[in-house]
Design a protein around this motif. Sequence first.
Motif, short mmCIF file in Angstrom:
data_model
loop_
_atom_site.label_atom_id
_atom_site.label_comp_id
_atom_site.label_asym_id
_atom_site.label_seq_id
_atom_site.Cartn_x
_atom_site.Cartn_y
_atom_site.Cartn_z
N ASN A 36 0.82 -1.22 0.00
CA ASN A 36 0.00 0.00 0.00
C ASN A 36 0.85 1.26 0.00
O ASN A 36 0.55 2.22 -0.73
N VAL A 37 1.90 1.27 0.79
CA VAL A 37 2.77 2.45 0.85
C VAL A 37 3.48 2.65 -0.47
O VAL A 37 3.58 3.77 -0.98
N GLU A 41 3.04 5.88 -2.83
CA GLU A 41 4.20 6.68 -3.20
C GLU A 41 4.29 6.86 -4.71
O GLU A 41 4.54 7.96 -5.21
N ALA A 42 4.07 5.80 -5.45
CA ALA A 42 4.11 5.88 -6.92
C ALA A 42 3.01 6.80 -7.44
O ALA A 42 3.25 7.63 -8.33
N GLU A 47 1.21 12.07 -9.56
CA GLU A 47 0.35 13.26 -9.44
C GLU A 47 1.18 14.53 -9.32
O GLU A 47 0.81 15.57 -9.86
N THR A 48 2.31 14.45 -8.63
CA THR A 48 3.20 15.59 -8.49
C THR A 48 3.77 15.99 -9.85
O THR A 48 3.75 17.17 -10.22
#
Length: 84
Positions: A36-37, A41-42, A47-48
């Motif tokens: 999940n982490v 993160e991906a 999105e960034t």
Amino acid sequence: MTIVISLSPEVEARLREKAARQGQDVNLVAAELLTNVLEWEAQDSQETIEGIQRGLDDFEAGRFRSFDEFAEEQRRKYNLPVDS
């Protein structure tokens, strides 16, 4: 694949408590949490990158405002004092 990690006693206790609450094996719970982490993160990175690209595209298309305009909007929006 087997990976061995060292956890602080506090983190290990929290992990074991979570596994017990869920009635699952601690290794399965740890693997799910890591998955999940890593997925979050991906997604967050993607999105960034997309947000930065939108900003660059807007700038190149002339869709931007000065810092002074932005600062004034924030002062009005949040009722901030004017710097002197």
